[in-house]
Design an enzyme around this catalytic site. Sequence first.
Site, PDB file in Angstrom:
ATOM      1  N   GLY A 108       0.813  -1.215   0.000  1.00  0.00           N
ATOM      2  CA  GLY A 108       0.000   0.000   0.000  1.00  0.00           C
ATOM      3  C   GLY A 108       0.845   1.263   0.000  1.00  0.00           C
ATOM      4  CG  ASN A 150      -4.643   3.987   9.470  1.00  0.00           C
ATOM      5  OD1 ASN A 150      -5.045   4.950   8.823  1.00  0.00           O
ATOM      6  ND2 ASN A 150      -3.576   4.052  10.254  1.00  0.00           N
ATOM      7  CB  SER A 165      -2.251  -3.061   1.001  1.00  0.00           C
ATOM      8  OG  SER A 165      -1.155  -3.793   1.520  1.00  0.00           O
ATOM      9  CG  HIS A 200      -0.216  -6.536   4.708  1.00  0.00           C
ATOM     10  ND1 HIS A 200      -0.172  -6.186   6.029  1.00  0.00           N
ATOM     11  CD2 HIS A 200       0.087  -5.422   4.021  1.00  0.00           C
ATOM     12  CE1 HIS A 200       0.151  -4.906   6.137  1.00  0.00           C
ATOM     13  NE2 HIS A 200       0.315  -4.422   4.919  1.00  0.00           N
ATOM     14  CB  THR A 216      10.781  -9.690 -12.605  1.00  0.00           C
ATOM     15  OG1 THR A 216      11.804  -9.337 -13.541  1.00  0.00           O
ATOM     16  CG2 THR A 216      10.220 -11.059 -12.944  1.00  0.00           C
ATOM     17  CB  CYS A 276       3.385   2.831  11.230  1.00  0.00           C
ATOM     18  SG  CYS A 276       2.377   1.985  10.048  1.00  0.00           S
TER      19      CYS A 276
HETATM   20  N1  PLP Z   1      -2.747   3.226   4.012  1.00  0.00           N
HETATM   21  C1  PLP Z   1      -3.455   2.815   5.072  1.00  0.00           C
HETATM   22  C2  PLP Z   1      -4.772   3.460   5.372  1.00  0.00           C
HETATM   23  C3  PLP Z   1      -2.969   1.790   5.882  1.00  0.00           C
HETATM   24  O1  PLP Z   1      -3.674   1.388   6.935  1.00  0.00           O
HETATM   25  C4  PLP Z   1      -1.719   1.202   5.564  1.00  0.00           C
HETATM   26  C5  PLP Z   1      -1.139   0.154   6.441  1.00  0.00           C
HETATM   27  O2  PLP Z   1      -1.454   0.063   7.598  1.00  0.00           O
HETATM   28  C6  PLP Z   1      -1.034   1.667   4.434  1.00  0.00           C
HETATM   29  C7  PLP Z   1      -1.569   2.672   3.686  1.00  0.00           C
HETATM   30  C8  PLP Z   1       0.272   1.067   4.028  1.00  0.00           C
HETATM   31  O3  PLP Z   1       0.068  -0.213   3.486  1.00  0.00           O
HETATM   32  P1  PLP Z   1       1.276  -1.286   3.439  1.00  0.00           P
HETATM   33  O4  PLP Z   1       1.471  -1.767   4.832  1.00  0.00           O
HETATM   34  O5  PLP Z   1       0.783  -2.352   2.520  1.00  0.00           O
HETATM   35  O6  PLP Z   1       2.448  -0.555   2.899  1.00  0.00           O
END
Ligand code: PLP
Length: 392
Positions: A73, A152, A200, A202, A238, A326
Amino acid sequence: MENKIIYLDNNATTRVHKEVVKIMLPYFEEYYANPSGMYTFAKNTHIEVEKARAQVASLLNAESIEICFTSCGSEGDNFAIRGIIEANPNKRHIITTRVEHPAVITTFRDFERKGYDVTYLDVDKDGNLDINELEKSIREDTAIVSIMWANNETGVIFDIASISDIVKSKGVILHVDAVQAAGKIPIDMSKNKIDLLTISGHKIHAPKGIGALYIRKGTMIRPVQTGGHHERGRRAGTENVPYIIGFGLACEMAKNNMVHDIAHVKLLRDSLENELVSKIKNTKINGGASERLPNTLNISFQYIEGEGILLMLDRYGICASTGSACSSGTLEPSPILRAMNVPFDFAHSSTRFSFSIYNTMEEVQYTAKKVIEIVDTLRHISPYTPKDFFDK
Ligand code: PLP
């Protein structure tokens, strides 16, 4: 429940579906060809990659050619924002909100340092945007508006249909970070005017390290990662064949099971929320008055620290988070809750529980019991708890 991991941090990442692991495995040892190859062995791999692209597109009701695979993401967000700004060098104004994920916010700060004029839109106490403010902030020289679909930390869902109508009525490019929304709530790209949308793997039971950027047909974007002619010249490298194939299946499963999955996680979320609010005094559901993702609960318990709650939950194998994954580890209250003007003594204790299809009601009941005990213990030792609090 003792000695068992109770994973309630599904907005941070999710367990990979067994079916997804299974479908990926042959692409490491058996079908390992580079899909660009000219021989049949490679062409078959190429066909499977394209099938996965169609599965991802189908989750969004988009066309396959509008899907560009990325590594995650964060890459999708960077690609969308940087790629559009580079394609429009004369436009020096960009717009986002104060509650975006760091993948977007830090990218905007980067352009601010380079001299770009940046508008950071405020949210109200419930985490909602003022659509009129958005409209007023758009200028002739606005290169891009980047606004998330769902938050998030709080799960608050923005009114993306109205946002896209406004931004597109002004002829400006709109990027939407849908990393938390895709696969959890319906997204139909034929019913909105969004130009770019990040997702994304995961977050929806595919592995970490795979994602996609939806690029609406006709959108002029400069590649950020240059090299070979992969992904129609938009993103060199790739293809990560096994992950792409796993991601495709995860998207298909999310689409097919969405109605059931939403009902499941919402029942668990609401049960935990109701139990905690009814049994613990002075709580606050952050974003609770807004439309929210069905799997997300962000709750504050006045007078105590989120870190303390998480450490004590960890002793029981319960995984949750305070703020986004994060930023955990810092003692600063979450910038998202600060943007919502959540009072400091509530913001410090915010705890996020996020559910997936793998969670059970038994886990919810155990977690509720432990949270009630932990909050009581921490309030008894917190210097911020008023002396007469327990008498009332
Ligand atoms: N954007 C949002 C709203 C997210 O919650 C996250 C990950 O927590 C990301 C972007 C980043 O995604 P990734 O962990 O796949 O880099």
